[in-house]
Design a protein around this motif. Structure first.
Motif, PDB file in Angstrom:
ATOM      1  N   GLY A 152      31.555  43.666  33.255  1.00 48.40           N
ATOM      2  CA  GLY A 152      32.064  43.303  35.116  1.00 48.40           C
ATOM      3  C   GLY A 152      32.595  44.661  35.236  1.00 48.40           C
ATOM      4  O   GLY A 152      33.349  45.546  35.120  1.00 48.40           O
ATOM      5  N   ARG A 153      32.197  44.524  36.733  1.00 41.03           N
ATOM      6  CA  ARG A 153      33.117  46.124  37.166  1.00 41.03           C
ATOM      7  C   ARG A 153      34.013  45.990  37.624  1.00 41.03           C
ATOM      8  O   ARG A 153      34.814  44.972  37.734  1.00 41.03           O
ATOM      9  N   GLY A 154      34.671  47.240  38.110  1.00 45.56           N
ATOM     10  CA  GLY A 154      36.342  46.923  37.801  1.00 45.56           C
ATOM     11  C   GLY A 154      37.466  46.618  37.306  1.00 45.56           C
ATOM     12  O   GLY A 154      38.408  46.531  37.622  1.00 45.56           O
ATOM     13  N   GLU A 155      37.010  46.422  36.019  1.00 44.61           N
ATOM     14  CA  GLU A 155      37.398  45.733  35.126  1.00 44.61           C
ATOM     15  C   GLU A 155      37.662  47.087  33.601  1.00 44.61           C
ATOM     16  O   GLU A 155      37.075  47.351  32.998  1.00 44.61           O
ATOM     17  N   PRO A 156      38.897  47.094  33.407  1.00 41.44           N
ATOM     18  CA  PRO A 156      39.797  48.423  32.602  1.00 41.44           C
ATOM     19  C   PRO A 156      39.376  47.930  31.379  1.00 41.44           C
ATOM     20  O   PRO A 156      38.918  48.609  30.115  1.00 41.44           O
ATOM     21  N   GLN A 157      39.587  46.463  30.795  1.00 45.24           N
ATOM     22  CA  GLN A 157      40.009  46.127  29.342  1.00 45.24           C
ATOM     23  C   GLN A 157      37.655  45.817  29.306  1.00 45.24           C
ATOM     24  O   GLN A 157      37.280  45.969  28.471  1.00 45.24           O
ATOM     25  N   ALA A 158      36.386  45.726  30.415  1.00 42.12           N
ATOM     26  CA  ALA A 158      35.593  45.643  29.974  1.00 42.12           C
ATOM     27  C   ALA A 158      34.859  46.902  29.650  1.00 42.12           C
ATOM     28  O   ALA A 158      33.999  47.637  29.015  1.00 42.12           O
ATOM     29  N   LEU A 159      35.729  48.033  30.415  1.00 43.22           N
ATOM     30  CA  LEU A 159      35.266  49.758  30.205  1.00 43.22           C
ATOM     31  C   LEU A 159      35.735  49.913  28.874  1.00 43.22           C
ATOM     32  O   LEU A 159      34.648  50.351  28.357  1.00 43.22           O
ATOM     33  N   GLU A 160      36.752  49.496  28.377  1.00 49.26           N
ATOM     34  CA  GLU A 160      37.095  49.841  27.048  1.00 49.26           C
ATOM     35  C   GLU A 160      35.938  48.773  25.994  1.00 49.26           C
ATOM     36  O   GLU A 160      35.461  49.502  25.563  1.00 49.26           O
ATOM     37  N   CYS A 161      35.563  47.717  26.403  1.00 55.89           N
ATOM     38  CA  CYS A 161      34.078  47.163  25.603  1.00 55.89           C
ATOM     39  C   CYS A 161      32.813  47.402  25.511  1.00 55.89           C
ATOM     40  O   CYS A 161      32.046  47.976  24.314  1.00 55.89           O
ATOM     41  N   GLU A 162      33.193  48.238  26.727  1.00 55.47           N
ATOM     42  CA  GLU A 162      31.516  49.313  27.263  1.00 55.47           C
ATOM     43  C   GLU A 162      31.939  50.354  26.114  1.00 55.47           C
ATOM     44  O   GLU A 162      30.269  50.244  25.406  1.00 55.47           O
TER      45      GLU A 162
ATOM     46  N   LEU B  85      41.052  38.165  37.905  1.00 56.47           N
ATOM     47  CA  LEU B  85      40.438  38.407  38.453  1.00 56.47           C
ATOM     48  C   LEU B  85      39.855  37.904  39.626  1.00 56.47           C
ATOM     49  O   LEU B  85      39.169  39.079  40.851  1.00 56.47           O
ATOM     50  N   PHE B  86      41.198  37.261  41.000  1.00 46.83           N
ATOM     51  CA  PHE B  86      40.441  37.101  41.664  1.00 46.83           C
ATOM     52  C   PHE B  86      41.834  38.304  42.900  1.00 46.83           C
ATOM     53  O   PHE B  86      41.529  38.563  43.916  1.00 46.83           O
ATOM     54  N   GLY B  87      42.949  37.762  42.212  1.00 43.42           N
ATOM     55  CA  GLY B  87      44.245  39.193  42.206  1.00 43.42           C
ATOM     56  C   GLY B  87      44.077  40.437  42.350  1.00 43.42           C
ATOM     57  O   GLY B  87      44.173  41.023  43.403  1.00 43.42           O
ATOM     58  N   THR B  88      43.302  40.883  41.134  1.00 41.11           N
ATOM     59  CA  THR B  88      43.498  42.338  40.487  1.00 41.11           C
ATOM     60  C   THR B  88      41.673  42.942  41.060  1.00 41.11           C
ATOM     61  O   THR B  88      41.774  43.343  41.783  1.00 41.11           O
ATOM     62  N   VAL B  89      40.712  42.327  40.073  1.00 37.81           N
ATOM     63  CA  VAL B  89      39.241  43.024  40.793  1.00 37.81           C
ATOM     64  C   VAL B  89      38.705  43.032  42.128  1.00 37.81           C
ATOM     65  O   VAL B  89      38.024  43.288  42.358  1.00 37.81           O
ATOM     66  N   LEU B  90      38.901  41.061  42.748  1.00 41.87           N
ATOM     67  CA  LEU B  90      38.428  41.339  44.220  1.00 41.87           C
ATOM     68  C   LEU B  90      38.752  41.920  44.948  1.00 41.87           C
ATOM     69  O   LEU B  90      40.053  40.889  45.967  1.00 41.87           O
TER      70      LEU B  90
END
Length: 285
Positions: free
Chosen positions: A103-113, A239-244
């Motif tokens: 997912g875009r703009g998600e710090p934990q997603a970047l960690e998983c990447e 997701l709605f309050g932070t990523v968006l």
């Protein structure tokens, strides 16, 4: 044909989340190309369950490549530990390649990447904007049929991406090594607000449907009153309050880079979905 229990072969692909928005489409595209597909889900003949690591070895046996889609989202607390354990299990099973849905703009997603990139496996990252199909293949559809969608997002534009585009990029990466080592950030061709998206859905379906922005507090209160579990409320609020918050508004060329064509426009998605009747008011509604 997609089957839950395909015999092992040199190019069998395990599709995790095979009943989900992107996994289902990835499995269908691979099957249409004659690629053997093993469905990765709790209901499969060879079951896969993220919460039960004892299921992973059997699901990975004889697999060449994996479409790694984590349910419900890479932003869930504790997910990096699962991704690290899964990639280690994949290496042990002799898997060659992982294509990760991120997912875009998600710090934990970047960690998983980073975990996937450092696994020693061939990898491709498919990092995506908010799915257009969330409007017709999820809970949003019920509210749109009722004539109003209320969310804690104001006029922030989002370049909604079509799940079909995501699946095409992922399927291409799974069968063609020229995509190895690529990070494809996928968006639609333009950014629009949630209000504009609902207006396009209303126009396509020929109905009056309104969008109402909520505060995060009211959104959480409404979910709580509806009996939504606390952990799910926490994820949705994040997701709605932070990523968006606008960080993901820019449009990218990921679809063009991967497929050599432009990304599908939201208006085209809305027209096609409206034809299915998903947003129509039923006689007994």
């Amino acid at each position: 044909m997609i089957t839950d229990n395909v015999p092992s072969s040199a190019n069998t692909v395990l599709v995790l989340g095979a009943t989900g928005k992107t996994g289902r489409r990835v499995a269908e595209l691979l099957s249409a190309r004659g690629v053997p597909v093993r469905s990765g889900s709790r209901s499969a003949a060879i079951p896969f369950d993220w919460s039960d690591r004892a299921t992973w070895a059997a699901a990975l046996a004889g697999i060449d490549s994996v479409y790694l889609s984590y349910q419900p989202d890479l932003a869930v607390p504790g997910v990096p530990a699962d991704i690290k354990a899964f990639t280690a299990a994949a290496v042990a099973a002799g898997v060659r390649k992982i294509v990760l849905l991120s997912g875009r703009g998600e710090p934990q997603a970047l960690e998983c990447e980073a975990i996937v990139r450092d696994s020693g496996l061939t990898w491709t990252i498919v990092r995506c904007a908010f799915f257009a199909q969330n409007f017709d293949e999820g809970a949003f559809a019920e509210f749109l049929r009722a004539g109003e969608l209320a969310l804690p997002v104001g006029d922030v534009p989002e370049p909604f991406v079509d799940a079909g585009d995501i699946a095409e990029v992922a399927a291409a990466a799974l069968v063609d090594d020229r995509h190895a080592g690529e990070v494809y950030e996928l968006t639609g061709p333009r950014s629009i607000s949630f209000g504009q998206a609902v207006a396009e859905i209303a126009a396509a379906s020929g109905r009056e449907i309104v969008y109402t922005p909520l505060t995060r507090t009211d959104f959480v209160a409404a979910l709580t009153a509806s009996g939504v579990p606390t952990d799910e409320i926490s994820l949705l609020d994040y997701l709605f309050g932070t990523v968006l918050d606008g960080r993901n508004s820019p449009v990218t060329d990921g679809v063009r880079r991967a497929l050599g064509r432009e990304a599908r426009d939201f208006a085209d998605y809305a027209r096609e979905a409206a034809i299915s009747g998903v947003w129509s008011v039923t006689a007994d509604a």
